[in-house]
Design a protein around this motif. Structure first.
Motif, PDB file in Angstrom:
ATOM      1  N   LYS A  85     -15.346 -18.188  11.835  1.00 22.09           N
ATOM      2  CA  LYS A  85     -14.402 -17.291  12.517  1.00 22.09           C
ATOM      3  C   LYS A  85     -12.960 -17.789  12.432  1.00 22.09           C
ATOM      4  CE  LYS A  85     -17.848 -15.535  15.754  1.00 22.09           C
ATOM      5  NZ  LYS A  85     -18.248 -15.404  17.181  1.00 22.09           N
ATOM      6  N   VAL A  86     -12.767 -19.049  12.023  1.00 19.66           N
ATOM      7  CA  VAL A  86     -11.418 -19.581  11.844  1.00 19.66           C
ATOM      8  C   VAL A  86     -11.311 -20.301  10.505  1.00 19.66           C
ATOM      9  CG1 VAL A  86     -10.973 -19.860  14.317  1.00 19.66           C
ATOM     10  CG2 VAL A  86     -11.949 -21.762  13.018  1.00 19.66           C
ATOM     11  N   ARG A  87     -10.075 -20.393  10.008  1.00 23.79           N
ATOM     12  CA  ARG A  87      -9.748 -21.236   8.867  1.00 23.79           C
ATOM     13  C   ARG A  87      -8.635 -22.169   9.305  1.00 23.79           C
ATOM     14  NH1 ARG A  87      -7.227 -19.153   4.496  1.00 23.79           N
ATOM     15  NH2 ARG A  87      -6.490 -17.276   5.583  1.00 23.79           N
ATOM     16  N   VAL A  88      -8.574 -23.357   8.729  1.00 26.19           N
ATOM     17  CA  VAL A  88      -7.571 -24.344   9.115  1.00 26.19           C
ATOM     18  C   VAL A  88      -6.456 -24.385   8.075  1.00 26.19           C
ATOM     19  CG1 VAL A  88      -7.121 -26.771   9.615  1.00 26.19           C
ATOM     20  CG2 VAL A  88      -9.267 -25.724  10.365  1.00 26.19           C
ATOM     21  N   ALA A  89      -5.218 -24.246   8.554  1.00 29.69           N
ATOM     22  CA  ALA A  89      -4.051 -24.296   7.674  1.00 29.69           C
ATOM     23  C   ALA A  89      -3.539 -25.726   7.566  1.00 29.69           C
ATOM     24  CB  ALA A  89      -2.951 -23.388   8.205  1.00 29.69           C
ATOM     25  N   ASP A  90      -2.835 -26.015   6.486  1.00 22.46           N
ATOM     26  CA  ASP A  90      -2.270 -27.344   6.268  1.00 22.46           C
ATOM     27  C   ASP A  90      -0.920 -27.524   6.951  1.00 22.46           C
ATOM     28  OD1 ASP A  90      -4.424 -28.095   4.660  1.00 22.46           O
ATOM     29  OD2 ASP A  90      -3.464 -27.251   2.861  1.00 22.46           O
ATOM     30  N   SER A  91      -0.248 -26.403   7.246  1.00 22.42           N
ATOM     31  CA  SER A  91       1.110 -26.487   7.782  1.00 22.42           C
ATOM     32  C   SER A  91       1.509 -25.153   8.410  1.00 22.42           C
ATOM     33  CB  SER A  91       2.093 -26.823   6.662  1.00 22.42           C
ATOM     34  OG  SER A  91       2.129 -25.754   5.720  1.00 22.42           O
ATOM     35  N   PRO A  92       2.560 -25.155   9.252  1.00 21.74           N
ATOM     36  CA  PRO A  92       3.100 -23.889   9.750  1.00 21.74           C
ATOM     37  C   PRO A  92       3.579 -22.993   8.604  1.00 21.74           C
ATOM     38  CG  PRO A  92       3.915 -25.711  11.079  1.00 21.74           C
ATOM     39  CD  PRO A  92       3.214 -26.313   9.894  1.00 21.74           C
ATOM     40  N   ALA A  93       4.075 -23.584   7.535  1.00 23.91           N
ATOM     41  CA  ALA A  93       4.550 -22.805   6.394  1.00 23.91           C
ATOM     42  C   ALA A  93       3.429 -21.949   5.807  1.00 23.91           C
ATOM     43  CB  ALA A  93       5.108 -23.746   5.322  1.00 23.91           C
ATOM     44  N   GLN A  94       2.227 -22.517   5.720  1.00 22.25           N
ATOM     45  CA  GLN A  94       1.093 -21.752   5.202  1.00 22.25           C
ATOM     46  C   GLN A  94       0.783 -20.564   6.103  1.00 22.25           C
ATOM     47  OE1 GLN A  94      -2.565 -24.002   4.704  1.00 22.25           O
ATOM     48  NE2 GLN A  94      -3.739 -22.173   4.121  1.00 22.25           N
ATOM     49  N   ILE A  95       0.857 -20.783   7.419  1.00 24.31           N
ATOM     50  CA  ILE A  95       0.630 -19.699   8.375  1.00 24.31           C
ATOM     51  C   ILE A  95       1.648 -18.583   8.136  1.00 24.31           C
ATOM     52  CG2 ILE A  95       0.713 -19.054  10.805  1.00 24.31           C
ATOM     53  CD1 ILE A  95      -1.629 -20.765  10.585  1.00 24.31           C
ATOM     54  N   ALA A  96       2.930 -18.960   8.012  1.00 29.15           N
ATOM     55  CA  ALA A  96       3.989 -17.968   7.834  1.00 29.15           C
ATOM     56  C   ALA A  96       3.804 -17.162   6.556  1.00 29.15           C
ATOM     57  CB  ALA A  96       5.349 -18.656   7.830  1.00 29.15           C
ATOM     58  N   LEU A  97       3.385 -17.816   5.484  1.00 27.54           N
ATOM     59  CA  LEU A  97       3.252 -17.150   4.197  1.00 27.54           C
ATOM     60  C   LEU A  97       2.018 -16.263   4.106  1.00 27.54           C
ATOM     61  CD1 LEU A  97       4.335 -20.089   1.863  1.00 27.54           C
ATOM     62  CD2 LEU A  97       5.589 -17.959   2.237  1.00 27.54           C
ATOM     63  N   GLU A  98       0.904 -16.699   4.707  1.00 31.69           N
ATOM     64  CA  GLU A  98      -0.356 -15.988   4.516  1.00 31.69           C
ATOM     65  C   GLU A  98      -0.657 -14.955   5.595  1.00 31.69           C
ATOM     66  OE1 GLU A  98      -3.751 -18.434   3.780  1.00 31.69           O
ATOM     67  OE2 GLU A  98      -2.674 -19.772   2.402  1.00 31.69           O
ATOM     68  N   CYS A  99      -0.016 -15.067   6.761  1.00 29.61           N
ATOM     69  CA  CYS A  99      -0.413 -14.218   7.883  1.00 29.61           C
ATOM     70  C   CYS A  99       0.587 -13.090   8.142  1.00 29.61           C
ATOM     71  CB  CYS A  99      -0.572 -15.060   9.147  1.00 29.61           C
ATOM     72  SG  CYS A  99      -1.848 -16.323   8.994  1.00 29.61           S
ATOM     73  N   ASP A 100       0.078 -12.019   8.743  1.00 30.25           N
ATOM     74  CA  ASP A 100       0.903 -10.861   9.086  1.00 30.25           C
ATOM     75  C   ASP A 100       1.293 -10.856  10.560  1.00 30.25           C
ATOM     76  OD1 ASP A 100       0.484  -9.578   6.437  1.00 30.25           O
ATOM     77  OD2 ASP A 100      -1.587  -9.498   7.134  1.00 30.25           O
ATOM     78  N   VAL A 101       0.422 -11.366  11.423  1.00 31.33           N
ATOM     79  CA  VAL A 101       0.717 -11.508  12.847  1.00 31.33           C
ATOM     80  C   VAL A 101       0.519 -12.976  13.187  1.00 31.33           C
ATOM     81  CG1 VAL A 101       0.196 -10.761  15.197  1.00 31.33           C
ATOM     82  CG2 VAL A 101      -0.103  -9.164  13.297  1.00 31.33           C
ATOM     83  N   ILE A 102       1.576 -13.639  13.627  1.00 30.17           N
ATOM     84  CA  ILE A 102       1.550 -15.083  13.864  1.00 30.17           C
ATOM     85  C   ILE A 102       1.855 -15.367  15.323  1.00 30.17           C
ATOM     86  CG2 ILE A 102       2.593 -17.311  13.294  1.00 30.17           C
ATOM     87  CD1 ILE A 102       3.125 -14.547  10.823  1.00 30.17           C
ATOM     88  N   PHE A 103       0.906 -15.999  16.030  1.00 33.46           N
ATOM     89  CA  PHE A 103       1.087 -16.394  17.418  1.00 33.46           C
ATOM     90  C   PHE A 103       1.447 -17.874  17.481  1.00 33.46           C
ATOM     91  CE2 PHE A 103      -1.792 -12.802  17.545  1.00 33.46           C
ATOM     92  CZ  PHE A 103      -1.447 -12.102  18.690  1.00 33.46           C
ATOM     93  N   THR A 104       2.327 -18.229  18.410  1.00 35.15           N
ATOM     94  CA  THR A 104       2.646 -19.634  18.641  1.00 35.15           C
ATOM     95  C   THR A 104       2.473 -19.959  20.119  1.00 35.15           C
ATOM     96  OG1 THR A 104       4.998 -19.048  18.805  1.00 35.15           O
ATOM     97  CG2 THR A 104       4.224 -19.884  16.693  1.00 35.15           C
ATOM     98  N   SER A 105       1.902 -21.129  20.385  1.00 34.45           N
ATOM     99  CA  SER A 105       1.700 -21.613  21.755  1.00 34.45           C
ATOM    100  C   SER A 105       1.979 -23.109  21.750  1.00 34.45           C
ATOM    101  CB  SER A 105       0.259 -21.341  22.222  1.00 34.45           C
ATOM    102  OG  SER A 105       0.035 -21.860  23.517  1.00 34.45           O
ATOM    103  N   LEU A 106       3.191 -23.482  22.199  1.00 34.66           N
ATOM    104  CA  LEU A 106       3.649 -24.860  22.052  1.00 34.66           C
ATOM    105  C   LEU A 106       4.170 -25.407  23.368  1.00 34.66           C
ATOM    106  CD1 LEU A 106       5.414 -23.990  18.724  1.00 34.66           C
ATOM    107  CD2 LEU A 106       3.398 -25.471  18.897  1.00 34.66           C
ATOM    108  N   GLY A 107       4.219 -26.728  23.480  1.00 34.07           N
ATOM    109  CA  GLY A 107       4.493 -27.357  24.761  1.00 34.07           C
ATOM    110  C   GLY A 107       5.943 -27.470  25.166  1.00 34.07           C
ATOM    111  N   THR A 108       6.855 -27.554  24.201  1.00 31.47           N
ATOM    112  CA  THR A 108       8.263 -27.785  24.526  1.00 31.47           C
ATOM    113  C   THR A 108       9.157 -26.882  23.696  1.00 31.47           C
ATOM    114  OG1 THR A 108       8.588 -29.501  22.835  1.00 31.47           O
ATOM    115  CG2 THR A 108       7.756 -30.220  25.007  1.00 31.47           C
ATOM    116  N   ASP A 109      10.376 -26.698  24.164  1.00 27.80           N
ATOM    117  CA  ASP A 109      11.353 -25.918  23.399  1.00 27.80           C
ATOM    118  C   ASP A 109      11.635 -26.569  22.052  1.00 27.80           C
ATOM    119  OD1 ASP A 109      11.410 -24.706  25.918  1.00 27.80           O
ATOM    120  OD2 ASP A 109      13.537 -24.220  25.764  1.00 27.80           O
TER     121      ASP A 109
END
Length: 373
Positions: A85-109
């Protein structure tokens, strides 16, 4: 599913999900959207898990969710739990290039800025033939939202939403979060029908200005933090006066129906019940709740917002001081090797009231019990 958002906030309502203020998105297109998630902390892990688990309800039978986390053990754990049900990306760049809807959930500004800078760098020289929607779910200072929107605006076919959520990790695990959204209306429709009801139970629409949702999030957190501070002070007084913290907590439980008659699931009934139990039992494990560093960050953001609008909120000033006190006391215990928890929950701010009242910070002395005739 169409991923071609309009810049207009005008729409014609039609019947949709009860937890959504939006009409249904346009008729599905031949393009199957690829969904990505960056950030698998206490909240992000549960939300990404639910998003992937409910992928059967995504438009056009979307494939596995592509996930990334700086600490690889988190992605490995999710992969082990969910499998295909999931695939693991190597970097945020891969997420940006391959995905159409990108969610982010991070701890700090700072982490948010870093990840979005990586998104932009990856997309600057890419030829995009279909739109991308970036959805920021973290708790950030409002002006950062404007900066991120401007950062991505130079890249054609990209849209940015702010969509912070209310609720602890336990609520995230049960898909009982409330999400507030601001940004492009058509993008909000697309995202809303992706996350309700699998990830969140309700979405509140705050219009097109992307700074509104982060502002609302800080306002909501001020209510929660203020409730915890008031509860901590009352629990300390119950201890010192001999009334008993257990009796005070029984009162809180007894008034639960009345509280719920005019509040949401999170304010103020749940803080009184959930955090009151932690204070009663001296259970301040931040790995199972909301870590104190996150609480200090949020309190700092709230105070900055109050200053910007000349709108005093003294309870937040006091809560911020007590959060700092609790963290300092915990670090002192760590230095001595006697700390009970590796990470403190933000309900440990009660330590500030306790120490001021001459009590130990994270435990109770022998209480003077009420003598019942």
């Amino acid at each position: 599913m169409s991923l071609s958002p309009s810049h207009s906030d005008h729409h014609t309502p039609s019947k949709g999900h009860a937890g959504l203020p939006f009409s249904r998105p346009p008729t599905p297109s031949v393009h199957t959207p690829v969904i990505g998630w960056v950030g698998l902390g206490a909240m992000g892990y549960q939300m990404a898990k639910n998003l992937a688990t409910h992928s059967h309800s995504h438009p056009a039978g979307s494939g596995p969710v592509l996930v990334y986390n700086r600490t690889a053990s988190r992605t490995e754990a999710l992969l082990k739990e969910l499998g295909h049900k999931v695939r693991v990306a190597d970097s945020p760049a891969q997420i940006a290039l391959e995905c159409d809807v990108i969610f982010t959930s991070l701890g700090t500004d700072e982490a948010v800025k870093s990840v979005y800078a990586a998104f932009k760098a990856a997309l600057e020289n890419a030829k995009l033939d279909k739109p991308k929607i970036f959805v920021e779910t973290s708790t950030i200072y409002p002006t950062l939202a404007g900066e991120l929107d401007s950062l991505l605006s130079s890249i054609e076919h990209t849209h940015f939403l702010t969509a912070p959520v209310f609720g602890p990790p336990a609520a995230a695990a049960k898909s009982q979060l409330v999400m507030v959204m601001s940004g492009d209306y058509r993008s909000k429709k697309v995202v809303g029908y992706l996350v309700v009801p699998g990830v969140v139970k309700k979405v509140i629409d705050l219009g097109g200005n992307v700074e509104k949702a982060p502002t609302f999030k800080l306002l909501g957190n001020s209510l929660i933090l203020g409730s915890i501070e008031l509860l901590g002070e009352a629990m300390t007084l119950a201890d010192k006066s001999g009334v008993g913290t257990d009796n005070l907590y029984e009162f809180v439980k007894a008034t639960k129906p009345a509280l719920r008659s005019f509040t949401s699931d999170f304010m103020p009934a749940a803080p009184f019940l959930n955090y009151g139990k932690k204070m009663l039992d001296n259970e301040f494990d931040g790995s199972k709740g909301f870590a104190i560093d996150g609480g200090i960050k949020d309190a700092t953001h709230i105070r900055r917002l109050l200053t910007a609008h000349n709108s005093p909120m003294p309870v937040i000033d006091i809560a911020h001081q007590h959060l700092l006190t609790a963290r300092a006391l915990h670090q002192a215990e760590e230095a001595k090797g006697v700390a009970k928890n590796e990470i403190l929950d933000w309900s440990a701010l009660v330590a500030g009231s306790r120490v001021a009242a001459g009590r130990p910070p994270f435990t109770y002395e022998e209480e003077t019990k009420v003598v019942k005739e």
